[in-house]
Enzyme design. Structure first.
Site, PDB file in Angstrom:
ATOM      1  N   LYS A 160       0.618   4.311   7.156  1.00 55.67           N
ATOM      2  CA  LYS A 160      -0.123   5.280   6.070  1.00 55.67           C
ATOM      3  C   LYS A 160       0.207   6.585   6.333  1.00 55.67           C
ATOM      4  CE  LYS A 160      -2.843   2.044   4.191  1.00 55.67           C
ATOM      5  NZ  LYS A 160      -2.022   0.896   4.645  1.00 55.67           N
TER       6      LYS A 160
ATOM      7  N   SER B 163       0.915  -1.238  -0.036  1.00 57.02           N
ATOM      8  CA  SER B 163       0.191  -0.062   0.012  1.00 57.02           C
ATOM      9  C   SER B 163       0.852   1.218  -0.119  1.00 57.02           C
ATOM     10  CB  SER B 163      -0.905   0.168   1.291  1.00 57.02           C
ATOM     11  OG  SER B 163      -0.139   0.154   2.417  1.00 57.02           O
TER      12      SER B 163
END
Length: 206
Positions: free
Chosen positions: A160, A123
């Site tokens: 993230k 990701s």
């Protein structure tokens, strides 16, 4: 030595890292701030428990009066702990999460690294954080918009880019195939486990 609770193991690891980084132990206030305690008294209670279990010695009369026992002084030279799979609800630096230690100087990262986290998934591939990489993490409880963080959402730990808007936090992937994770702080639990401060490519350090 009697077994440690996950929180006690986390505090002991923090003490070792602080000594490795700065040459001296942290103060009670620094422990409380780094681990999100409301007061230094909470840190003091954990330190007393560690002393009873033979991990440290407490020297009265000084804010940095913490001394590692010989066994733990040797452990402190092992290097940065590598965190693998994180169990739900457990502190990230709990001993059972440590796969091994890497001989990496924490000071090569700015701010200095407290632990390494094994990256899972792709990701964050667009900024060079790849599957299997070791992410160097500085343990801290707060983050600013735009920083790459290790965050715990409910019981899941993720890496993230952090963005806060009002009472909501958005955790953005660096891969167009992933949608942002939206966290409503009014009814969801979110905590910052640390700030990404560097990447060690898988296989570079063995």
């Amino acid at each position: 030595m009697r077994p440690l609770t996950p929180r006690q193991a986390e505090i002991l690891e923090l003490i070792k890292r602080n000594i490795a980084d700065t040459g001296m132990p942290p103060t009670r206030a620094e422990i409380a701030r780094r681990l999100g305690f409301k007061s230094a008294n909470a840190a003091e209670e954990h330190l007393k428990a560690l002393a009873k279990k033979g991990c440290i010695e407490i020297m009265p009369g000084t804010s940095r009066g913490i001394k590692l026992t010989q066994e733990n002084t040797e452990d402190a030279d092992l290097g940065l702990p590598l965190i693998g799979q994180v169990a739900a609800g457990e502190p990230i630096l709990a001993q059972e999460h440590v796969e091994q230690h890497y001989k990496v100087d924490p000071a090569m990262f700015k701010p200095s690294a407290d632990f390494l986290l094994r990256v899972r998934g792709d990701s964050m591939k667009n900024i060079g954080i790849l599957e299997g990489d070791l992410l160097a993490v500085h343990k801290i409880q707060q983050a600013r918009n735009g920083q790459i963080v290790v965050a715990r959402v409910e019981d899941d730990v993720t890496v993230k880019r952090f963005e806060k808007k009002g009472n909501k936090v958005f955790l953005h992937a660096e891969n167009e195939e992933y949608s942002p994770i939206e966290v409503d702080l009014a009814n969801q639990s979110l905590s910052i486990e640390g700030l990404a401060v560097g990447v060690i490519r898988n296989g570079d350090w063995q």
